[in-house]
Design a protein around this motif. Structure first.
Motif, PDB file in Angstrom:
ATOM      1  N   ARG A 121       0.840   5.664   0.099  1.00  0.00           N
ATOM      2  CA  ARG A 121       0.083   6.900   0.299  1.00  0.00           C
ATOM      3  C   ARG A 121       1.046   8.082   0.303  1.00  0.00           C
ATOM      4  O   ARG A 121       2.251   7.918   0.511  1.00  0.00           O
ATOM      5  CB  ARG A 121      -0.713   6.853   1.594  1.00  0.00           C
ATOM      6  CG  ARG A 121       0.137   6.844   2.859  1.00  0.00           C
ATOM      7  CD  ARG A 121      -0.728   6.643   4.098  1.00  0.00           C
ATOM      8  NE  ARG A 121       0.081   6.702   5.338  1.00  0.00           N
ATOM      9  CZ  ARG A 121      -0.378   6.396   6.540  1.00  0.00           C
ATOM     10  NH1 ARG A 121      -1.646   6.006   6.685  1.00  0.00           N
ATOM     11  NH2 ARG A 121       0.405   6.480   7.604  1.00  0.00           N
ATOM     12  N   ILE A 122       0.496   9.278   0.082  1.00  0.00           N
ATOM     13  CA  ILE A 122       1.273  10.516   0.084  1.00  0.00           C
ATOM     14  C   ILE A 122       0.762  11.375   1.236  1.00  0.00           C
ATOM     15  O   ILE A 122      -0.442  11.657   1.319  1.00  0.00           O
ATOM     16  CB  ILE A 122       1.131  11.280  -1.245  1.00  0.00           C
ATOM     17  CG1 ILE A 122       1.386  10.352  -2.439  1.00  0.00           C
ATOM     18  CG2 ILE A 122       2.072  12.475  -1.268  1.00  0.00           C
ATOM     19  CD1 ILE A 122       2.760   9.759  -2.485  1.00  0.00           C
ATOM     20  N   VAL A 123       1.674  11.795   2.120  1.00  0.00           N
ATOM     21  CA  VAL A 123       1.246  12.508   3.326  1.00  0.00           C
ATOM     22  C   VAL A 123       1.958  13.850   3.446  1.00  0.00           C
ATOM     23  O   VAL A 123       3.041  14.063   2.884  1.00  0.00           O
ATOM     24  CB  VAL A 123       1.521  11.669   4.599  1.00  0.00           C
ATOM     25  CG1 VAL A 123       0.817  10.330   4.529  1.00  0.00           C
ATOM     26  CG2 VAL A 123       3.021  11.474   4.828  1.00  0.00           C
ATOM     27  N   TRP A 135       3.308   1.653   8.562  1.00  0.00           N
ATOM     28  CA  TRP A 135       3.653   2.491   7.420  1.00  0.00           C
ATOM     29  C   TRP A 135       5.101   2.968   7.593  1.00  0.00           C
ATOM     30  O   TRP A 135       5.476   3.443   8.658  1.00  0.00           O
ATOM     31  CB  TRP A 135       2.726   3.700   7.331  1.00  0.00           C
ATOM     32  CG  TRP A 135       1.348   3.340   6.870  1.00  0.00           C
ATOM     33  CD1 TRP A 135       0.292   2.985   7.658  1.00  0.00           C
ATOM     34  CD2 TRP A 135       0.887   3.276   5.523  1.00  0.00           C
ATOM     35  NE1 TRP A 135      -0.806   2.699   6.885  1.00  0.00           N
ATOM     36  CE2 TRP A 135      -0.473   2.876   5.566  1.00  0.00           C
ATOM     37  CE3 TRP A 135       1.482   3.520   4.288  1.00  0.00           C
ATOM     38  CZ2 TRP A 135      -1.236   2.723   4.422  1.00  0.00           C
ATOM     39  CZ3 TRP A 135       0.718   3.366   3.141  1.00  0.00           C
ATOM     40  CH2 TRP A 135      -0.620   2.974   3.207  1.00  0.00           C
ATOM     41  N   ARG A 151       7.950   5.567   6.406  1.00  0.00           N
ATOM     42  CA  ARG A 151       8.099   6.862   5.724  1.00  0.00           C
ATOM     43  C   ARG A 151       9.420   6.903   4.974  1.00  0.00           C
ATOM     44  O   ARG A 151      10.465   6.552   5.511  1.00  0.00           O
ATOM     45  CB  ARG A 151       8.016   8.012   6.724  1.00  0.00           C
ATOM     46  CG  ARG A 151       8.240   9.383   6.090  1.00  0.00           C
ATOM     47  CD  ARG A 151       7.923  10.528   7.027  1.00  0.00           C
ATOM     48  NE  ARG A 151       6.499  10.624   7.291  1.00  0.00           N
ATOM     49  CZ  ARG A 151       5.904  11.703   7.801  1.00  0.00           C
ATOM     50  NH1 ARG A 151       6.647  12.776   8.120  1.00  0.00           N
ATOM     51  NH2 ARG A 151       4.614  11.729   8.020  1.00  0.00           N
ATOM     52  N   GLY A 154      -4.408   6.490 -10.072  1.00  0.00           N
ATOM     53  CA  GLY A 154      -3.646   5.669  -9.132  1.00  0.00           C
ATOM     54  C   GLY A 154      -2.194   5.488  -9.481  1.00  0.00           C
ATOM     55  O   GLY A 154      -1.514   4.641  -8.896  1.00  0.00           O
ATOM     56  N   PHE A 170       1.720   6.840  -9.445  1.00  0.00           N
ATOM     57  CA  PHE A 170       2.524   7.658  -8.547  1.00  0.00           C
ATOM     58  C   PHE A 170       3.704   8.278  -9.292  1.00  0.00           C
ATOM     59  O   PHE A 170       4.283   7.658 -10.196  1.00  0.00           O
ATOM     60  CB  PHE A 170       3.026   6.820  -7.363  1.00  0.00           C
ATOM     61  CG  PHE A 170       1.947   6.480  -6.373  1.00  0.00           C
ATOM     62  CD1 PHE A 170       1.789   7.231  -5.218  1.00  0.00           C
ATOM     63  CD2 PHE A 170       1.079   5.422  -6.606  1.00  0.00           C
ATOM     64  CE1 PHE A 170       0.791   6.926  -4.301  1.00  0.00           C
ATOM     65  CE2 PHE A 170       0.080   5.107  -5.704  1.00  0.00           C
ATOM     66  CZ  PHE A 170      -0.064   5.865  -4.541  1.00  0.00           C
ATOM     67  N   GLN A 187       0.852  -1.182   0.000  1.00  0.00           N
ATOM     68  CA  GLN A 187       0.000   0.000   0.000  1.00  0.00           C
ATOM     69  C   GLN A 187       0.890   1.234   0.000  1.00  0.00           C
ATOM     70  O   GLN A 187       1.918   1.264   0.672  1.00  0.00           O
ATOM     71  CB  GLN A 187      -0.892   0.036   1.235  1.00  0.00           C
ATOM     72  CG  GLN A 187      -1.854  -1.134   1.374  1.00  0.00           C
ATOM     73  CD  GLN A 187      -2.656  -1.017   2.652  1.00  0.00           C
ATOM     74  OE1 GLN A 187      -3.504  -0.125   2.810  1.00  0.00           O
ATOM     75  NE2 GLN A 187      -2.383  -1.912   3.593  1.00  0.00           N
ATOM     76  N   LEU A 235       6.224  10.226   0.437  1.00  0.00           N
ATOM     77  CA  LEU A 235       5.714   8.891   0.148  1.00  0.00           C
ATOM     78  C   LEU A 235       5.903   7.984   1.355  1.00  0.00           C
ATOM     79  O   LEU A 235       6.983   7.938   1.948  1.00  0.00           O
ATOM     80  CB  LEU A 235       6.422   8.318  -1.072  1.00  0.00           C
ATOM     81  CG  LEU A 235       5.923   6.975  -1.606  1.00  0.00           C
ATOM     82  CD1 LEU A 235       6.086   6.924  -3.120  1.00  0.00           C
ATOM     83  CD2 LEU A 235       6.669   5.793  -0.985  1.00  0.00           C
ATOM     84  N   GLU A 236       4.839   7.275   1.732  1.00  0.00           N
ATOM     85  CA  GLU A 236       4.882   6.235   2.748  1.00  0.00           C
ATOM     86  C   GLU A 236       4.357   4.944   2.147  1.00  0.00           C
ATOM     87  O   GLU A 236       3.488   4.960   1.277  1.00  0.00           O
ATOM     88  CB  GLU A 236       4.033   6.616   3.965  1.00  0.00           C
ATOM     89  CG  GLU A 236       4.575   7.782   4.764  1.00  0.00           C
ATOM     90  CD  GLU A 236       3.783   8.034   6.043  1.00  0.00           C
ATOM     91  OE1 GLU A 236       4.304   8.740   6.920  1.00  0.00           O
ATOM     92  OE2 GLU A 236       2.643   7.515   6.165  1.00  0.00           O
ATOM     93  N   GLU A 284      -2.939  12.466   4.845  1.00  0.00           N
ATOM     94  CA  GLU A 284      -2.866  12.260   3.403  1.00  0.00           C
ATOM     95  C   GLU A 284      -3.217  13.544   2.666  1.00  0.00           C
ATOM     96  O   GLU A 284      -4.127  14.281   3.064  1.00  0.00           O
ATOM     97  CB  GLU A 284      -3.804  11.135   2.973  1.00  0.00           C
ATOM     98  CG  GLU A 284      -3.274   9.742   3.289  1.00  0.00           C
ATOM     99  CD  GLU A 284      -3.985   8.648   2.519  1.00  0.00           C
ATOM    100  OE1 GLU A 284      -3.888   8.618   1.274  1.00  0.00           O
ATOM    101  OE2 GLU A 284      -4.656   7.833   3.170  1.00  0.00           O
ATOM    102  N   ARG A 328       0.227  11.547  -6.496  1.00  0.00           N
ATOM    103  CA  ARG A 328      -0.582  10.480  -7.108  1.00  0.00           C
ATOM    104  C   ARG A 328      -1.627  11.121  -7.998  1.00  0.00           C
ATOM    105  O   ARG A 328      -2.207  12.161  -7.645  1.00  0.00           O
ATOM    106  CB  ARG A 328      -1.254   9.642  -6.013  1.00  0.00           C
ATOM    107  CG  ARG A 328      -2.147   8.507  -6.525  1.00  0.00           C
ATOM    108  CD  ARG A 328      -2.622   7.645  -5.370  1.00  0.00           C
ATOM    109  NE  ARG A 328      -3.557   8.348  -4.506  1.00  0.00           N
ATOM    110  CZ  ARG A 328      -4.890   8.320  -4.642  1.00  0.00           C
ATOM    111  NH1 ARG A 328      -5.433   7.645  -5.631  1.00  0.00           N
ATOM    112  NH2 ARG A 328      -5.654   8.972  -3.805  1.00  0.00           N
TER     113      ARG A 328
END
Length: 495
Positions: A342-344, A371, A373, A384, A386, A340, A360-361, A351, A380
């Protein structure tokens, strides 16, 4: 359960190596080495370690070079489910000795040439058993005076069999990260994901064994029952020679390899058999990717990963490439199965919306629920996919303006005379930091002036991104994995 999985993977590697028998596995400097050759080297290491009184769970260190005995040692240690740490050979004898002091292994395996007086003395201080490797004569021998296990104390063995792999050392001294055997299996699988269909051709292995790319590529050979041509050092000439000899269907490597192939002017017909280029280990400029694909008609499938993840996090598949390859050239693809992403926001950890940049995590199922880091800026899109935008920890703060080295590098390599570039921040009394750039030119190109290169950047980027100095060098300093070395670029600032 995980220990059982580790045992299963090690058993699989051991059985597959034995399954080669007298069939060839690794070619090195024009000579093929069989499964029996490799098994004989790894068995002899185990035999000498036992005779010296080394317990089966005792820590081992391996000074790695891209040579056949070292490959056999690594495959054998994985097959025996032994924990071992990797030590770079590309350092001074004194630095290698300090590594031995830090690791305190029960056994140190190294090329005969690497058993220098400082390393021998460090092993003696630790009570370490010394084993020397060579392809000449007797391939595995005990080092004189280091044939019996001393009193220690030695490093504590890890709770599970694992390999301590070195990070690339692009931004500083390499660090070791423990990769458990089940995770190494995942890494070997990811190295094989995008192989072209049909009868497999040999791989060409030049990634240094000290890093995750080299370890994965090597272990993927017995894991898949394949063969490989091992290069101690990369060269375009040797790569092309092997493509033509074996009709290779797939190539791979970091961006530098693509630049070197284009810079060498390799004729299209010399790579006619290649169906796919699978790359990673750094960002690839969309323009460079397009140029390579147009020049050779070879699709480029890029991926993103890190040593911490023991393999890929993002990748392109052949199906994704056929559907989106032209429209999303700048993307690093979609998450691997079991991953998985995600961008935080780096400050809040929340997010960020689609299209916005953040850190990016990734959560990798094999590594657990947490998660992890990274230090990479990314975004993204609505489909979907990246996109990477440079490293957060390498940003240059120029009087409050953030300059990403990757942005300046991507611009410099657009210049027709520039093959590759490196950019770092240097101290400035007024602004805090300013960018310094070093460039390597395309062979035969007319050298541009420093002012011409600055103006080239100025025409394409905001003024604060323009390097205060641009130095032309014959060859950029690189790590063993062919990445431009940030520390090496820093060293050029004062010369």
């Amino acid at each position: 359960m995980e220990s059982s999985t580790a045992t299963d993977f090690s058993t699989l590697i051991r059985e597959r190596l034995a399954g080669y028998g007298a069939d060839p596995v690794i070619e090195f400097e024009g000579v093929w080495y069989t499964g029996e050759d490799l098994a004989g080297i790894s068995s002899r290491i185990e035999e000498l370690a036992r005779a010296a009184g080394v317990p089966e769970d005792a820590p081992v260190a391996l000074v790695v070079r891209n040579r056949v005995p070292h490959a056999a040692a690594m495959i054998g240690l994985v097959g025996a489910a032994r924990s071992f740490a990797l030590v770079y050979a590309f350092q001074s004898a004194e630095a290698m000795a300090r590594d031995v002091d830090r690791l305190r292994p029960a056994v140190l395996v190294a090329d005969r040439a690497d058993w220098t007086p400082p390393v021998v003395e460090a092993a003696r201080r630790c009570g370490t058993v010394g084993i020397a490797l060579t392809l000449d004569g007797e391939r595995v021998t005990v080092v004189d005076g280091l044939d019996v296990l001393g009193p220690g104390p030695f490093a504590e063995p890890p709770p599970e069999p694992s390999v301590q792999v070195l990070t690339s050392g692009t931004t500083g001294p390499p660090k070791r990260i423990a990769i458990r055997m089940p995770v190494l299996e995942r890494a070997a699988q990811s190295a094989l994901m995008a192989r072209p269909a049909g009868e497999p051709t040999p791989s060409v292995l030049f990634a240094p064994f000290g890093g995750i790319s080299g370890v994965c590529s090597l272990i993927a050979v017995p894991f898949s029952g394949g063969r490989t041509v091992l290069l101690e050092k990369f060269s375009v000439e040797e790569l092309v020679s092997n493509v033509k000899r074996f009709g290779l269907k797939a190539l791979g490597g970091p961006p530098a390899v693509i630049r070197m192939i284009l810079g060498a002017g390799v004729p299209r017909e010399d790579l006619a058999s290649v169906q796919l280029y699978m790359g990673g280990a750094g960002p690839l400029e969309p323009e460079l990717k397009q140029r390579f694909e147009e020049e050779y008609g070879i699709p480029v499938l890029w991926s993103y990963g890190a040593t911490e993840f023991a393999g890929g996090v993002l990748t392109w598949t052949w199906d994704l490439y056929q559907q989106f390859g032209a429209a999303k050239r700048a993307s690093s693809g979609k998450p691997y199965p079991g991953v998985q992403v995600r961008i935080v926001d780096p400050a809040t950890g929340a997010e960020v919306p689609i299209g916005e940049r953040g850190i990016l995590e990734a959560a990798v199922e094999m590594l657990g629920p947490d998660w992890i880091r990274t230090n990479d800026f990314a975004s993204r899109d609505e489909d979907g996919f990246f996109y990477l935008h440079g490293r957060a920890d390498g940003a240059i703060n120029r009087g409050g303006f953030k300059v990403l080295p990757e942005t300046v590098i991507s611009t410099l390599v657009e210049h027709p005379a520039v093959q590759d570039a490196g950019v770092v921040g240097t101290p400035d009394e007024r602004l805090g930091e300013v960018p310094f750039a070093a460039v390597e030119l395309v062979d035969g190109a007319e050298p541009p002036t420093e002012e011409e290169l600055k103006q080239f950047v100025r025409d394409r980027l905001p003024a604060y991104c323009v390097p205060t100095r641009v130095r032309v060098v014959d060859r950029l300093p690189r790590t063993g994995s062919l990445k431009v070395s940030v520390e090496g670029i820093r060293a050029l600032v004062s010369t």
